[in-house]
Design an enzyme around this catalytic site. Structure first.
Site, short mmCIF file in Angstrom:
data_model
loop_
_atom_site.label_atom_id
_atom_site.label_comp_id
_atom_site.label_asym_id
_atom_site.label_seq_id
_atom_site.Cartn_x
_atom_site.Cartn_y
_atom_site.Cartn_z
N HIS A 39 0.81 -1.22 0.00
CA HIS A 39 0.00 0.00 0.00
C HIS A 39 0.85 1.27 0.00
O HIS A 39 0.30 2.36 -0.18
CB HIS A 39 -0.97 -0.03 1.19
CG HIS A 39 -2.14 -0.95 0.95
ND1 HIS A 39 -3.42 -0.69 1.39
CD2 HIS A 39 -2.22 -2.12 0.29
CE1 HIS A 39 -4.23 -1.66 1.02
NE2 HIS A 39 -3.52 -2.56 0.36
N SER A 87 -0.46 -1.22 -6.17
CA SER A 87 -0.17 -2.37 -7.01
C SER A 87 0.59 -1.96 -8.26
O SER A 87 0.38 -0.87 -8.79
CB SER A 87 -1.48 -3.05 -7.43
OG SER A 87 -2.10 -3.65 -6.34
N LYS A 143 -14.38 -7.93 -8.05
CA LYS A 143 -13.57 -8.73 -8.97
C LYS A 143 -12.89 -9.87 -8.20
O LYS A 143 -12.83 -11.01 -8.68
CB LYS A 143 -12.53 -7.85 -9.66
CG LYS A 143 -11.90 -8.52 -10.87
CD LYS A 143 -10.99 -7.58 -11.63
CE LYS A 143 -10.38 -8.30 -12.82
NZ LYS A 143 -9.51 -7.44 -13.62
N ASP A 144 -12.38 -9.56 -7.00
CA ASP A 144 -11.76 -10.60 -6.18
C ASP A 144 -12.79 -11.62 -5.72
O ASP A 144 -12.49 -12.82 -5.62
CB ASP A 144 -11.06 -9.98 -4.96
CG ASP A 144 -9.73 -9.32 -5.34
OD1 ASP A 144 -9.30 -9.50 -6.49
OD2 ASP A 144 -9.14 -8.64 -4.48
N GLU A 180 5.55 -33.95 -1.20
CA GLU A 180 4.35 -33.40 -1.79
C GLU A 180 4.71 -32.67 -3.08
O GLU A 180 5.83 -32.16 -3.23
CB GLU A 180 3.70 -32.42 -0.80
CG GLU A 180 3.14 -33.11 0.43
CD GLU A 180 1.84 -33.82 0.15
OE1 GLU A 180 1.90 -34.96 -0.37
OE2 GLU A 180 0.78 -33.27 0.42
#
Lengths: 260, 417
Positions: free
Chosen positions: B212, B216, B240-241, B284
Site C-alpha cells: 500500500h 499495485s 472482482k476478487d 508433496e
C-alpha cells in the site's frame, strides 16, 4: 479484450495441462509397474454409490474368510448401519465377537460379547502374535487398504484373483505363493478365494469374481465410509458455487461498466 | 482526513480509535490501477487460502493427538467419528496444495510483470519470506498424520541438515530431540506447525503495508500518472476478487469432494513404521522442483546449498534484473525466456517425482543449471542487451486511445529509460 481473454485462457489451459502432466508423473513414479485390470465399480465416478447388496455380501466374505487373520480395527459394529443392517441385526452381529474389557472391580481384565459401540474385534492381540501365527508374515489391518494402495480398489480385486500358476522359471521361496499382481509376485497369504467359499444370504451365486468384487466394495466402504455423503455434499456445493459465481460475475460486469 | 461515518457509535469509536478510518482508507477508497488483469486476483486469494488453512487447522487441532502412538488413530477418528471431520481434514489437506498453486501463480505473475522492481523490492522480499515460511509449515504439517510418508519425509528432510560441516550431526539430533525421528520430533513439529501460520500472518501484514506504500503494479508496468488511472478498491476490486474467489472455490471443491486424495500419497494411509522404508520417498508435489534441484548434485552439501540457493536467488532478483521496464509485455526477448523458465520449473516438478536414475539425472541437472542461469546470467544480460518496446504514456491512454489500444502508444517516449 477478447484477444487478452483468449491468451489468458490459453495460458491457464497450458499451465493446467503441464501441471497435470507433471503430476501424472508423480503418481506413476510412486506407483507400481504392474497394471491392474480396471473394473467398473458401483462407487466410481462423481455420482457413484456403494451397492448395498455388494456391501452386505462383501461383509459376509470378510467375516467368514478374512477376519481370521486380518483386523478391521477402525470400523465399529455401529458403522454397519451404512450397509443396511438394523439395530437388532447389528447387536446380534456384534455379540458374536468377544472383546477384552476392564479392569473390573477385582482389578481383572475380562472378556465380554461386543456391543455396537465397539470397534471390530481383532483376530490377534498384537503384531507379534499375528506374525507368530502366520509364519512370520503380518496380515495388515484392512480398514484403509483401498486408500493405502495406488488404484486401491482395482489392486485389491486383482490381488484376490491374481493367484495363477507361476512362470516356469520363477523361483518361488518356500512358504510363499505366486500372485500376478503383488509387487515382486511372492505373497505370504495363501489363495483366500476359490469360489463358493460362502453361501450368500441373498442367493447370489458366489463365484470367485463375484466374491472378489463384493469384498472389494466392502473394503472400499471401510476405507471411505463418508464417500456417499461427501459426493452428495459435493454436488450441492458445486451447483451452489456455479450459480453464486455466475451472479458475482454479472455483478462484476455491472459495477465495472462505468470504467473505461 | 477522517472519513465521515453516519453511524454515531462508529463515529464515537473512530474518533478515539480510528480503526474505521483505517479500514476505509486501506480497503475502500484505496486507489488501485484500473487496468489490473485477473492475474492480480491471486494475491487476495492467497490471503483467503491462509485464512481457510488457519480456521480448518485450528478445528483439526481440537481433535488431533500429537503422539506417535495416537496421531494416526486420532486422524482416522477425525475422518470417521468427528462430525464433518472428513470435510475439515480434506479442506486442510487440499487447502495446502491450493495455497501453493495460488502462491506459485502469484509469484510467476510478479516475475512476468516485474513486480519486484523499484520501489517494490522489500514487498517482493517479504513475499519470498512468506514462501519460505509456507514451505516450513507445510513440511511439518505433512508429518502430523504420522503415516509412512510423514515419517520418512521427515527423516529425509531433517537429515539434510547433517550435510552442514562439523556441527551437522549435532544439529540433526537437536532438531529431532533424540537420535531418530520420534515422539519428541512429532511434538515439536505440531507446536511449530501451529505457530508458523501466525508468523505468516504477521509477514503478510508487512507485505500489505509495503504494497500500500506505492500501490499495485499493473500489466503495463508503468506508474500511475494520476486519479484518472485509478479506481477505488471497493467496489471495483472487491467484486472482482469475489468473483475470482468463486472460481477458485469451484476448483477447490471439486478436489475436496470428488478427488480428495488425488494430490496425496497412498502410503500416508499406512501407519508410520521406522522398520519399513517405502519403495519411493516422494515429497508433496509443491516441493518437487526443489527436491529435483536437491538431487541434481551428487554431493549432499552441494545439493542442500543449491536447493536453498534456488530460493535465495529470488531475494536478490530485484538487483539481477536491471532493466528499467517492468512489464514483460514490452520486453520481447524477456517474454520468451520467461516462458522457458515456466517450462523449466514444470520440468523440474516432473523430474522431482522420478527416481534419480538414468537420463532423469542428466535432465534434472540441465534443468537446474538453466534455472540458475535464468536469474544469474540471462536476466542481467537482457537488462543490457534487450531493446524494450516503447511504453504507453499512461494507463488511461492505451485504454482510451482510439484506433485500437497500443497503436497510439508506440510513439510515446519510453518511461524512465
Amino acid at each position: 479484450m477478447i484477444a487478452r481473454l483468449t491468451t489468458t485462457i490459453a495460458a491457464v489451459a497450458i499451465a493446467a495441462g503441464a501441471w497435470s502432466f507433471a503430476f501424472s508423473g508423480t503418481a506413476k513414479a510412486a506407483g507400481p509397474a504392474i497394471e491392474y485390470p480396471q473394473h467398473d465399480w458401483s462407487f466410481s465416478g462423481p455420482f457413484g454409490t456403494y451397492d448395498r447388496g455388494a456391501l452386505q455380501r462383501g461383509f459376509q466374505v470378510y467375516k467368514n474368510i478374512c477376519s481370521g487373520c486380518h483386523a478391521l480395527s477402525y470400523v465399529a459394529y455401529r458403522n454397519l448401519e451404512d450397509l443396511g443392517y438394523n439395530e437388532d441385526e447389528i447387536k446380534a452381529i456384534a455379540s458374536e465377537a468377544f472383546v477384552t474389557d476392564g479392569p473390573n472391580d477385582d482389578g481383572e481384565m475380562f472378556e465380554r460379547p461386543a456391543i455396537p459401540a465397539d470397534q471390530f474385534a481383532s483376530p490377534f492381540p498384537n503384531e507379534q502374535a499375528a506374525r507368530a501365527a502366520n509364519g512370520g508374515a503380518y496380515p495388515p489391518d484392512l480398514s484403509l487398504i483401498v486408500k493405502a494402495r495406488p488404484d486401491g480398489a482395482n489392486y485389491v480385486r486383482s490381488l484376490l484373483l491374481g493367484y495363477v500358476e507361476p512362470p516356469a522359471d520363477f523361483n518361488l521361496m518356500p512358504g510363499m505363493n505366486y500372485n500376478a499382481y503383488y509387487p515382486g509376485h511372492q505373497i505370504a497369504m495363501a489363495q483366500p478365494l476359490w469360489g463358493d467359499d460362502v453361501t450368500y444370504a441373498d442367493g447370489t451365486e458366489a463365484t470367485i469374481e463375484q466374491q472378489a468384487e463384493d469384498l472389494t466394495t466392502f473394503l472400499a466402504w471401510a476405507s471411505e465410509p463418508e464417500m456417499e455423503e461427501r459426493k452428495r455434499a459435493g454436488v450441492m456445493t458445486i451447483l451452489f458455487l456455479l450459480v453464486f459465481t455466475g451472479l458475482l460475475y454479472a455483478t462484476k460486469r455491472k459495477i465495472w461498466s462505468d470504467v473505461h | 482526513m477522517a472519513a465521515s461515518f453516519s453511524n454515531p457509535v462508529v463515529r464515537w469509536i473512530d474518533h478515539r480509535l480510528p480503526v474505521f478510518t483505517f479500514m476505509h482508507h486501506e480497503l475502500h477508497e484505496y486507489p488501485t490501477p484500473k487496468n489490473l488483469s485477473y492475474w492480480w486476483n491471486f494475491g487476495s486469494l492467497a490471503g483467503i487460502a491462509l485464512v481457510i488453512m488457519i480456521v480448518s487447522g485450528i478445528t483439526l487441532a481440537m481433535h488431533y493427538t500429537p503422539h506417535v502412538d495416537y496421531a494416526f488413530d486420532s486422524v482416522e477418528r477425525i475422518m470417521r467419528d468427528v462430525n464433518y471431520g472428513w470435510l475439515i481434514r480434506y479442506i486442510h489437506m487440499n487447502g495446502a496444495s491450493f495455497f501453493f498453486i495460488v502462491v506459485y501463480i502469484h509469484i510467476f505473475r510478479g516475475l512476468y510483470f516485474g513486480s519486484y522492481k523499484a520501489p517494490r523490492e522489500i514487498l517482493w522480499m517479504l513475499g519470498v519470506v512468506i514462501l519460505l515460511l509456507m514451505m516450513a509449515t507445510a513440511f511439518m504439517g505433512y508429518v502430523l498424520p504420522w503415516g509412512q510418508m510423514s515419517f520418512w519425509g521427515a527423516t529425509v528432510i531433517t537429515n539434510l541438515f547433517s550435510a552442514i560441516p562439523l556441527v551437522g550431526e549435532d544439529i540433526v539430533i537437536w532438531l529431532w530431540g533424540g537420535f531418530a525421528v520420534d515422539n519428541a520430533t512429532l511434538n515439536r513439529f505440531f507446536s511449530l506447525h501451529f505457530l508458523l501460520p501466525f508468523v505468516i500472518v504477521g509477514v503478510v501484514v508487512l507485505h500489505i503495508v509495503a504494497l500500500h506504500r506505492f500501490g499495485s503494479n499493473n500489466p503495463l508496468g508503468i506508474d500511475v500518472k494520476g486519479p484518472k488511472d485509478q479506481i477505488p478498491f471497493h467496489p471495483y476490486y472487491t467484486i472482482k476478487d469475489a468473483f475470482g474467489l468463486g472460481v477458485f472455490l469451484i476448483f477447490f471443491s471439486a478436489f475436496i469432494f470428488f478427488a480428495p486424495n488425488y494430490l496425496g500419497h497412498p502410503d500416508n494411509y499406512i501407519p508410520a513404521n521406522p522398520l519399513v522404508t517405502p519403495a519411493h520417498i516422494v515429497p508433496e508435489w509443491y516441493f518437487l522442483p526443489f527436491y529435483a534441484i536437491l538431487r541434481a548434485v551428487p554431493d549432499k552439501l552441494g545439493g542442500v546449498l543449491l536447493m536453498f540457493g534456488a530460493i535465495a536467488v529470488l531475494f536478490i532478483l530485484p538487483w539481477l534484473d536491471r532493466s528499467p521496464v517492468r512489464s514483460g509485455q514490452f520486453r520481447p526477448i524477456f517474454k520468451i525466456f520467461f516462458w522457458i523458465l515456466v517450462i523449466d520449473v514444470v520440468a523440474l516438478t516432473w523430474l522431482g517425482a522420478k527416481p534419480a536414475e538414468g537420463w532423469y539425472v542428466v535432465g534434472t541437472q540441465i534443468a537446474t543449471v538453466y534455472y540458475f542461469a535464468h536469474f544469474l546470467v540471462i536476466l542481467p544480460l537482457l537488462s543490457v542487451f534487450e531493446t524494450p518496446k516503447p511504453l504507453p504514456k499512461s494507463i488511461s491512454e492505451p485504454v482510451l486511445g482510439s484506433g485500437g489500444g497500443f497503436a497510439a502508444a508506440t510513439a510515446a517516449p519510453r518511461e524512465k529509460a
